[in-house]
Design a protein around this motif. Structure first.
Motif, PDB file in Angstrom:
ATOM      1  N   LEU A 106       0.837  -1.193   0.000  1.00 19.82           N
ATOM      2  CA  LEU A 106       0.000   0.000   0.000  1.00 19.82           C
ATOM      3  C   LEU A 106       0.876   1.249   0.000  1.00 19.82           C
ATOM      4  CD1 LEU A 106      -3.033   0.144  -0.002  1.00 19.82           C
ATOM      5  CD2 LEU A 106      -3.006   0.504   2.450  1.00 19.82           C
ATOM      6  N   ARG A 110       1.121   4.574  -2.600  1.00 18.99           N
ATOM      7  CA  ARG A 110       1.017   5.952  -2.124  1.00 18.99           C
ATOM      8  C   ARG A 110       2.293   6.733  -2.368  1.00 18.99           C
ATOM      9  NH1 ARG A 110      -1.316   4.457   3.789  1.00 18.99           N
ATOM     10  NH2 ARG A 110      -3.481   4.133   3.223  1.00 18.99           N
ATOM     11  N   GLN A 223      -7.428  11.601  -3.639  1.00 17.02           N
ATOM     12  CA  GLN A 223      -7.190  10.174  -3.441  1.00 17.02           C
ATOM     13  C   GLN A 223      -8.217   9.562  -2.502  1.00 17.02           C
ATOM     14  OE1 GLN A 223      -2.980   9.789  -2.457  1.00 17.02           O
ATOM     15  NE2 GLN A 223      -2.623   9.295  -4.589  1.00 17.02           N
ATOM     16  N   ASP A 224      -8.849  10.395  -1.695  1.00 11.04           N
ATOM     17  CA  ASP A 224      -9.853   9.880  -0.777  1.00 11.04           C
ATOM     18  C   ASP A 224     -11.272  10.175  -1.218  1.00 11.04           C
ATOM     19  OD1 ASP A 224      -8.530   8.445   1.130  1.00 11.04           O
ATOM     20  OD2 ASP A 224      -7.914  10.219   2.219  1.00 11.04           O
ATOM     21  N   VAL A 282      -5.872   5.452  -5.850  1.00 13.53           N
ATOM     22  CA  VAL A 282      -4.664   6.031  -5.277  1.00 13.53           C
ATOM     23  C   VAL A 282      -3.520   5.941  -6.276  1.00 13.53           C
ATOM     24  CG1 VAL A 282      -2.902   5.728  -3.506  1.00 13.53           C
ATOM     25  CG2 VAL A 282      -5.301   5.622  -2.894  1.00 13.53           C
TER      26      VAL A 282
END
Lengths: 637, 75
Positions: A106, A110, A223-224, A282
């Protein structure tokens, strides 16, 4: 709660412990056949392993959240009850391992945004009132501070150069690492790097208010920001996990088979489902941000991938937006000298306008040495989409429609002269005084590089209709668009008429993207399904558009389109993978083919599969760079 | 009303997000909370006369997450 921090700090040690004891347990059990030691080791492994999982489960439960951890904890306790220590040890180990790998991978997805934030400046060299220079934290800077930068420094603020010159790498803002020459009076942006020279900068914006700060904030929020598909999955997952728990309990009540019930709990974990869609976004948005393409969230990639109609503004979008006077025509046999009084007035009026055509006229007149009072700001009436009118001077400046409206008589010969200029693809600024046409400026604007190749690539990629909308006159629009491959061209439009066209397309059921330069096109950018701004880093562009091409390169539009589609497809793939895995496991369970440990293995593997799938999006840059070379070839032909 | 941005350690589980959000919402003086999962940040609007950025940071620490920095903007 110190306990959780302790666990977070030692999560790796806990993983090693569980792994070690599980290995010892299995070894003694199967290789050495000393079952009692094997059993003890497996019990220790299970207890170490389940501890952090249970702590998380309980803390989530305090906020009434049924978490995956709760399912696993109950399953492990159940396994203890039926003395399935092999299963409990392997399940906790796999779960912790999966968690660890998830965290690692992850972090990779990112990375793009991390790289961006890492570019944020931290300190600045500030000139003090007493003439000395002090190092100041960027958070403590104020507007108006004088900042000094030297070779290799990062520019810490948005500002303008008061003295010095140099070459700046603006990759942080535009994604392009070509050096840009800067001199006194030019603007510089926070986060960019001074590769050569020395600059003294007066601060205009600091910290979060700088263009760079806003980009970071925007990407972080993007991204959110979830697409409707993701929101659906979220809602689904919210009920799914408790439903699995209830199903497990019901299974036990009905069948009295604890093994079956706890296996169900493990298999039902929705891990890949929860992580699958966000991880694609993301990665996709992160890739874009690194290449100067700002995408505002998952919904934008979803909308963009549906786009079948692209509508372009002309000036500043298809063209560079820096028009220059290319032809000047005088009428009634007059010479520039005869008209010098008018030309002075024209310059004094036009210098107060921000219109690109007005700027071109002023630049031209200045270069011709026409005298003018630079402070003058004569009273004028602006006529939208036409031009302007000065009552005091009895002067009209604008397009031909303005002349017609005000009954300016134009002879057939003069008209032909004007049309000849328009046919060369030039925009017109006409000046009439005392009811007669005096001067016409023919203004040309250069097409951006790669427009033709990009349009044809977009068409190949699936855009069905390409449209140009412009406020400019029909002839110059047609001349400009010649050979570019537009399906429709609509000229002489007022801003609200552009909106009418967008509405018309949307009513036909088309998915419309509007590409504009972001300042005067804000309503259209907002109205379209996807608003794309050719931003050179202006605030308005960044705020209004759904997608901003920070480097103002036309070919980035193709990249943005393809990236959006790939991201959207990736999201769908991940959702399908996640659902397929759950379906597969549950049907495997029905036929008695899956036990708890294999179930957990498949489940964790599926989480890694969706993350790896998303990571493919991070590598998309190289591939589209190849495309860009193809572009070049098409373009030169 | 004031705004605060808290930078947290890396967030990995989507359920952490809900926990932090719920935890802060239940704190007196907090008007709205937004947790940026991928950026590892929390943005909150709060009433400066009721609570402080430090108190909000304590809530998050209490939930078991690391708070790296706190940046308040009075409005």
């Amino acid at each position: 709660m110190k306990l959780q921090q302790f666990i977070a700090k030692h999560s790796q040690h806990i993983l090693y412990g569980t792994a070690g004891f599980t290995a010892i347990g299995l070894l003694f059990d199967y290789a050495f056949h000393i079952e009692i030691i094997g059993l003890i080791a497996l019990i220790i492994a299970s207890i170490i392993g389940v501890f952090p999982i249970a702590v998380k489960a309980i803390s989530a439960l305090r906020y009434k959240i049924v978490s995956i951890e709760l399912l696993v904890t109950i399953a492990v306790i159940g396994a203890f009850a039926i003395q399935e220590f092999h299963e409990s040890a392997i399940v906790t180990f796999l779960f912790l391992l999966g968690d660890y790998l998830e965290k690692k991978t992850l972090a990779k997805t990112r990375q793009s945004i991390k790289d961006l934030t890492a570019m944020a400046p931290t300190t600045a060299q500030v000139k003090q009132a007493d003439g000395t220079v002090a190092t100041v934290d960027v958070d403590d800077l104020d507007k108006g501070d004088i900042v000094l930068t030297h070779v290799g420094d990062q520019i810490p603020v948005d500002g303008h150069i008061t003295s010095g010159q140099g070459y700046v790498n603006e990759a942080a803002i535009t994604g392009e690492s070509e050096l840009v020459a800067k001199k006194a009076g030019d603007s510089v942006y926070s986060g960019t790097i001074l590769e050569d020279g020395d600059l003294t900068i007066t601060t205009d914006q600091v910290g979060d208010m700088t263009t760079f700060g806003k980009i970071i904030e925007l990407v972080e929020e993007a991204q959110d920001s979830k697409s409707s598909a993701e929101k659906f999955i979220d809602r689904f997952a919210k009920y799914y996990t408790p439903a699995v728990l209830v199903l497990g309990i019901l299974t036990y009540i009905i069948t009295r088979d604890l093994n079956l019930a706890i296996t169900l709990l493990v298999l039902g974990c929705p891990g890949a489902l929860v992580i699958g869609a966000p991880v694609s976004n993301v990665a996709g948005i992160g890739n874009g941000a690194k290449n100067g393409i700002l995408i505002k969230g998952g919904e934008v990639t979803a909308q963009m991938s549906k786009v079948d109609t692209m509508v372009f503004d002309k000036t500043g979008t298809l063209t560079v937006g820096k028009p220059e006077v290319a032809t000047v025509a005088y009428f009634n046999g007059q010479t520039p000298d005869d008209l010098s009084a008018y030309l002075t007035k024209v310059q004094e009026i036009e210098q107060n306008s921000n219109h690109p055509l007005a700027k071109a006229v002023v630049t031209y007149l200045k270069a011709q040495g026409v005298p003018a009072d630079q402070e003058a700001a004569p009273q004028v009436t602006t006529i939208k989409g036409r031009g302007l009118y000065s009552e005091d001077e009895d002067l009209l400046i604008g397009n031909l429609a303005l002349m017609t409206d005000h009954n300016v008589q134009i002879s057939a010969a003069d008209k032909a002269k004007v049309e000849a200029i328009q046919h060369q693809g030039r925009s017109i600024v006409a000046v009439a005084a005392a009811g007669a046409l005096q001067v016409v400026f023919g203004i040309s604007d250069v097409l951006r590089p790669n427009v033709k190749a990009t349009l044809s690539s977009l068409r190949q990629a699936g855009v069905k209709r390409l449209v140009m909308l412009t406020g400019d006159n029909e002839q110059s629009a047609q001349a400009m668009a010649q050979g570019l491959g537009f399906d429709e061209i609509h000229a002489q439009l007022l801003p609200n008429e552009k909106l009418d066209w967008l509405e018309k397309y949307q009513q036909q059921g088309l998915h419309v993207a509007f590409v504009g330069d972001g300042i005067n096109d804000s309503p259209a950018l907002a109205k379209a399904d996807v608003g794309v701004a050719m931003g050179s880093g202006t605030d308005v562009a960044i705020e209004t558009a759904d997608l901003t091409l920070m480097n103002s390169k036309f070919e980035s539009l193709y990249k943005a389109y393809v990236l959006s589609r790939k991201t959207n497809a990736n999201t769908t793939e991940n959702i399908v993978i996640a659902l397929a895995v759950v379906a597969l496991l549950l049907s495997g369970l029905l036929f008695g083919l899956v036990d708890m440990a294999t179930g957990m293995f498949v489940h964790e593997a599926s989480i890694l599969v969706v993350i790896f799938n998303a990571m493919r999006l991070l590598r998309m840059h190289q591939r589209s760079a190849v495309n860009k070379e193809n572009h070049q070839v098409i373009y030169e032909k | 009303m004031a705004k605060v941005t808290l930078k947290l350690g890396e967030l990995t589980c989507p359920s952490c997000l809900t926990k932090i959000e719920q935890g802060l919402k239940q704190t007196d003086g907090v008007e709205s909370v937004k947790v940026l999962f991928n950026a590892g940040k929390v943005k909150a609007d709060y009433d400066a006369s009721v609570t402080t950025p430090e108190a909000l940071a304590d809530v998050i620490t209490g939930l078991g997450y690391e708070v790296k920095s706190t940046k308040a903007v009075e409005a």
